[in-house]
Design a protein around this motif. Sequence first.
Motif, PDB file in Angstrom:
ATOM      1  N   LEU A 246      35.336 -28.890  46.246  1.00  0.00           N
ATOM      2  CA  LEU A 246      36.547 -29.340  46.994  1.00  0.00           C
ATOM      3  C   LEU A 246      36.668 -29.228  48.452  1.00  0.00           C
ATOM      4  N   ILE A 247      36.244 -28.121  48.868  1.00  0.00           N
ATOM      5  CA  ILE A 247      36.763 -27.721  50.530  1.00  0.00           C
ATOM      6  C   ILE A 247      35.651 -28.721  51.125  1.00  0.00           C
ATOM      7  N   GLY A 248      34.546 -28.992  50.840  1.00  0.00           N
ATOM      8  CA  GLY A 248      33.608 -29.880  51.196  1.00  0.00           C
ATOM      9  C   GLY A 248      33.819 -31.397  51.450  1.00  0.00           C
ATOM     10  N   GLY A 249      34.636 -31.797  50.167  1.00  0.00           N
ATOM     11  CA  GLY A 249      35.263 -33.117  50.118  1.00  0.00           C
ATOM     12  C   GLY A 249      36.481 -33.230  51.133  1.00  0.00           C
ATOM     13  N   ALA A 250      37.173 -32.094  50.949  1.00  0.00           N
ATOM     14  CA  ALA A 250      38.564 -32.257  52.097  1.00  0.00           C
ATOM     15  C   ALA A 250      38.055 -32.233  53.335  1.00  0.00           C
ATOM     16  N   THR A 251      36.905 -31.443  53.663  1.00  0.00           N
ATOM     17  CA  THR A 251      36.705 -31.606  55.118  1.00  0.00           C
ATOM     18  C   THR A 251      35.956 -33.010  55.657  1.00  0.00           C
ATOM     19  N   LEU A 252      35.210 -33.368  54.612  1.00  0.00           N
ATOM     20  CA  LEU A 252      34.739 -34.870  55.011  1.00  0.00           C
ATOM     21  C   LEU A 252      35.904 -35.754  55.189  1.00  0.00           C
ATOM     22  N   PHE A 253      36.763 -35.732  54.223  1.00  0.00           N
ATOM     23  CA  PHE A 253      37.990 -36.764  54.291  1.00  0.00           C
ATOM     24  C   PHE A 253      38.730 -36.563  55.495  1.00  0.00           C
ATOM     25  N   GLY A 254      38.948 -35.459  56.013  1.00  0.00           N
ATOM     26  CA  GLY A 254      39.568 -34.886  57.194  1.00  0.00           C
ATOM     27  C   GLY A 254      38.805 -35.399  58.415  1.00  0.00           C
ATOM     28  N   ILE A 255      37.538 -35.255  58.359  1.00  0.00           N
ATOM     29  CA  ILE A 255      36.773 -35.730  59.512  1.00  0.00           C
ATOM     30  C   ILE A 255      36.858 -37.346  59.528  1.00  0.00           C
ATOM     31  N   GLY A 256      36.530 -37.970  58.466  1.00  0.00           N
ATOM     32  CA  GLY A 256      36.691 -39.643  58.247  1.00  0.00           C
ATOM     33  C   GLY A 256      37.937 -39.891  58.726  1.00  0.00           C
ATOM     34  N   TRP A 257      39.035 -39.445  58.416  1.00  0.00           N
ATOM     35  CA  TRP A 257      40.521 -39.862  58.861  1.00  0.00           C
ATOM     36  C   TRP A 257      40.693 -39.633  60.213  1.00  0.00           C
ATOM     37  N   GLY A 258      40.192 -38.631  60.763  1.00  0.00           N
ATOM     38  CA  GLY A 258      40.380 -38.155  62.121  1.00  0.00           C
ATOM     39  C   GLY A 258      39.602 -39.224  63.079  1.00  0.00           C
ATOM     40  N   LEU A 259      38.421 -39.540  62.711  1.00  0.00           N
ATOM     41  CA  LEU A 259      37.443 -40.610  63.274  1.00  0.00           C
ATOM     42  C   LEU A 259      37.910 -41.896  63.436  1.00  0.00           C
ATOM     43  N   SER A 260      38.294 -42.434  62.054  1.00  0.00           N
ATOM     44  CA  SER A 260      38.700 -43.952  62.079  1.00  0.00           C
ATOM     45  C   SER A 260      40.186 -43.860  62.061  1.00  0.00           C
ATOM     46  N   GLY A 261      41.048 -43.072  61.734  1.00  0.00           N
ATOM     47  CA  GLY A 261      42.342 -43.184  61.656  1.00  0.00           C
ATOM     48  C   GLY A 261      43.054 -43.949  60.407  1.00  0.00           C
TER      49      GLY A 261
END
Length: 142
Positions: free
Chosen positions: A89-104
Amino acid sequence: MKTVHLKTLAGYIAGLVFGLGLAISGMTDPARVLGFLDVAGAWDPTLMFVLGGAVVTNFIGYRLVLRRKAPLYGNAFQLPTRQDLDARLIGGATLFGIGWGLSGYCPGPAFASIAGLTGPLVAMLVAMVAGWFLARQFPAKA
């Protein structure tokens, strides 16, 4: 009309309302999200108000709906029972946040933006699909 068809129709209507809300609020524009994340520059608080409206709506909606004995198109409510935080869960949330921040983009606005396909949107969608397949490599706890 059968219950299955009504449930599907209700799902489509909810998706349409969600997509319209994203479009009307400007959340399909990745510049809005990136502007929100730019707290040291030209900060755009719009996303905070959209998220705040969603939280208030959900808070009230859940209270009203859960007063019922059962949902309109089902036998029982299907609510999550797990409350633990694991590495998946933590890993998925982290990857989601990174992707959201990079792409918008997050999945809802990305899907709503498909009509105006751009290079960054294609990259985000490819990464999201790759993430789905990658997530299958990590077993979920029961």
